[in-house]
Design a protein around this motif. Structure first.
Motif, PDB file in Angstrom:
ATOM      1  N   GLU A 285       0.824  -1.219   0.000  1.00 30.33           N
ATOM      2  CA  GLU A 285       0.000   0.000   0.000  1.00 30.33           C
ATOM      3  C   GLU A 285       0.856   1.265   0.000  1.00 30.33           C
ATOM      4  O   GLU A 285       0.605   2.178   0.788  1.00 30.33           O
ATOM      5  CB  GLU A 285      -0.937  -0.030   1.210  1.00 30.33           C
ATOM      6  N   HIS A 308      -8.072  -3.735  -1.631  1.00 35.34           N
ATOM      7  CA  HIS A 308      -7.295  -3.944  -0.408  1.00 35.34           C
ATOM      8  C   HIS A 308      -6.206  -2.875  -0.246  1.00 35.34           C
ATOM      9  O   HIS A 308      -6.126  -2.206   0.790  1.00 35.34           O
ATOM     10  CB  HIS A 308      -6.674  -5.352  -0.453  1.00 35.34           C
ATOM     11  N   HIS A 312      -5.989   0.552   2.427  1.00 34.66           N
ATOM     12  CA  HIS A 312      -4.860   0.884   3.309  1.00 34.66           C
ATOM     13  C   HIS A 312      -4.503   2.375   3.266  1.00 34.66           C
ATOM     14  O   HIS A 312      -3.807   2.862   4.162  1.00 34.66           O
ATOM     15  CB  HIS A 312      -3.615   0.117   2.877  1.00 34.66           C
ATOM     16  N   GLU A 331      -4.443  -4.738   8.340  1.00 33.09           N
ATOM     17  CA  GLU A 331      -4.817  -5.862   7.477  1.00 33.09           C
ATOM     18  C   GLU A 331      -6.247  -6.336   7.685  1.00 33.09           C
ATOM     19  O   GLU A 331      -6.898  -6.758   6.724  1.00 33.09           O
ATOM     20  CB  GLU A 331      -3.822  -7.010   7.659  1.00 33.09           C
ATOM     21  N   ALA A 334      -8.383  -3.625   5.799  1.00 32.79           N
ATOM     22  CA  ALA A 334      -8.192  -3.657   4.339  1.00 32.79           C
ATOM     23  C   ALA A 334      -8.829  -4.925   3.763  1.00 32.79           C
ATOM     24  O   ALA A 334      -9.411  -4.898   2.672  1.00 32.79           O
ATOM     25  CB  ALA A 334      -6.703  -3.586   3.997  1.00 32.79           C
ATOM     26  N   TYR A 386      -5.160 -11.401   8.395  1.00 36.18           N
ATOM     27  CA  TYR A 386      -6.015 -10.880   7.324  1.00 36.18           C
ATOM     28  C   TYR A 386      -7.454 -11.408   7.452  1.00 36.18           C
ATOM     29  O   TYR A 386      -8.405 -10.629   7.495  1.00 36.18           O
ATOM     30  CB  TYR A 386      -5.458 -11.306   5.957  1.00 36.18           C
TER      31      TYR A 386
HETATM   32 ZN    ZN Z   1      -2.806  -5.423   3.418  1.00 40.14          ZN
END
Ligand code: ZN
Ligand code: ARG
Length: 462
Positions: A285, A308, A312, A331, A334, A386
């Motif tokens: 990102e 994603h 970020h 994470e 995102a 994630y």
């Molecule tokens: Zn990420």
């Protein structure tokens, strides 16, 4: 100052607590990252890069404010300097791995403006700095793209997201080679056989989110979202992945409109993306302009990764981690943005995605042993951070309601814009905005190494 302090008339006052700046900023997972004793406002990074030899020659000026009276201070830097000047005067320095300790001739006064000028010429891929060099050399150039750290292999600095700064990045490369970086391209000019590319960021940027890509790129500029330019760059070596890469990354403006509908005003001054042909195994990102591995586009267009990385820009870039332990704030959110995009595109609702993961991993699966709120330094980018992280956000929505989640998230990114936040502060804000005690929820989802059980406290339908 104590009354008994004997200072000759006219001599600068030296506070009793003048001393060396700490070699680390105080990160629990990475005690050596960042430094104490000063706060950087701006980096002026002026480089010349010769791809054939992987030779990087540079002069970086760091404009900083000492936060204590400093007799010496550290910079994070893996390349050997040829000289260091502080406020225009030669300074002594020693280097151990990525710790460059600088002793200026004069004590630096707290609250003053100090400039550190470091000159260097090195081959970044050969400097290990105590770990494998994260600098990526490619067939056509190089990529300074990495997390949790990369900056020490191309400029000296205070390498931790807690100390964000603005950047001027100027890179001279052999004519015919391109350089892409953060923010706006303020100038490109050729003298003799060298072309100098200048990029500028005007919003505070974490050191790991500053990047440069040198190589053969097809760069285009078009009108993006919010009246900004969108600058995208595709390696000329993408081959059959060029089509799917463009079909994904060219949707960045539309994706930013979608995200700003969820999260509020887009926090940075430019947009776009860069797709490398080789060398990158991940996406990052990078502020204003994410970078993508070509691998994301191997099965065709992939807007999920674009969502994603651009989510970020709010979660990670504008609101940065207080320390690396807080990685869930980057994470988890995102990844959850990808779920909401999927719902928007009609390819599966967030609840369906939640149910999929909940069914996928039985209670004895190692997925549940990683706690997203404190995953450990070796698990920063584990799928549990994630996916369990995104499940936690969805479960929070189930507990407090979609409107309340939206309110908490928008209050978070608004109040922490250009700043830093910790998971603990996020929990406090969620409790304040909802007027609810959420300890059992957050303990189950972020801090317990076990699969959360269905029930009203966990947001999992019984
Ligand atoms: Zn990420
Ligand atoms: N923050 C990046 C992303 O979520 C992941 C970077 C992984 N870094 C690494 N060195 N593997 O897209």
């Amino acid at each position: 100052m104590a009354a008994s302090c004997a200072v000759a008339v006219g001599a600068p006052a030296l506070a009793a607590d003048a001393g060396p700046g700490a070699p680390g900023i105080g990160d629990e997972y990475f005690p050596g990252y960042g430094n104490g004793g000063y706060d950087v406002g701006h980096y002026d990074v002026q480089l010349r890069y010769q791809p054939d030899e992987d030779r990087l020659t540079g002069t970086t000026t760091v404009v900083a404010e000492p936060t204590q009276d400093l007799t010496s201070f550290h910079l994070d830097f893996a390349l050997p300097p040829s000289s260091v000047k502080v406020n225009g005067r030669d300074a002594e320095f020693t280097q151990d791995g990525t710790e460059l300790q600088v002793t200026p001739q004069d004590v630096l006064q707290a609250g003053s403006t100090a400039t550190f000028v470091v000159e260097y010429s090195a081959v970044p891929s050969e400097e290990d700095g105590g770990e494998t060099s994260p600098w990526i050399r490619t067939g056509d150039g190089a990529l300074a793209v990495g997390q949790p750290r990369i900056s020490a292999w191309w400029f000296p600095g205070n390498d931790h997201p807690r100390d964000k700064a603005t950047f001027d990045i100027s890179v001279a490369v052999p004519d015919g080679t391109q350089v892409v970086s953060n923010g706006v391209n303020t100038d490109t000019s050729t003298i003799g056989d060298w072309t100098t590319w200048k990029w500028r960021t005007t919003e505070p940027t974490a050191t790991y989110l500053a990047f440069m890509a040198v190589g053969d790129y097809d760069i285009s500029t078009r009108e993006g979202a919010f009246g900004q330019q969108s600058i995208t760059a595709y390696s000329t070596g993408l081959g059959e992945l060029d089509g799917p890469a463009r079909a994904s990354v060219e949707r960045t403006p539309e994706i930013l409109e979608f995200l700003s509908g969820l999260l509020g005003e887009y926090p940075v001054e430019s947009q776009g993306g860069l797709v490398a042909a080789e060398g990158l195994s991940f996406a990052l990102e990078n502020q204003t302009r994410p970078t993508y591995s070509p691998a994301f586009f191997r099965s065709g267009a992939n807007t999920g990764v674009v969502v994603h990385e651009n989510a970020h820009q709010w979660f990670g870039d504008s609101v940065s981690l207080d320390q690396w332990r807080d990685i869930w704030l980057n994470e988890g959110f995102a990844s959850y943005a990808e779920w909401l995009w999927s719902e928007h595109e009609g390819t599966g609702t967030a609840q369906e995605l939640f149910d999929h993961y909940y069914a996928e991993y039985p209670p004895d699966h190692s997925f549940w042993t990683i706690t997203p709120g404190d995953p450990g330094r070796e698990n920063l980018f584990d799928e549990a951070v994630y996916d369990r992280g995104a499940m936690a956000v969805h479960a929070l929505r189930n507990v407090i309601g979609a409107d309340a989640l939206r309110d908490v998230v928008r209050a978070w990114v608004h109040s922490k814009r250009n700043s830093n936040g910790s998971v603990g502060e996020f929990i406090d804000l969620a409790e304040q905005r909802t007027g609810r005690q959420l300890d059992r929820f957050f303990d189950a989802w972020l801090y317990t190494p076990a699969k959360p059980e269905p029930g009203p406290d966990t947001g999992i339908p019984v």
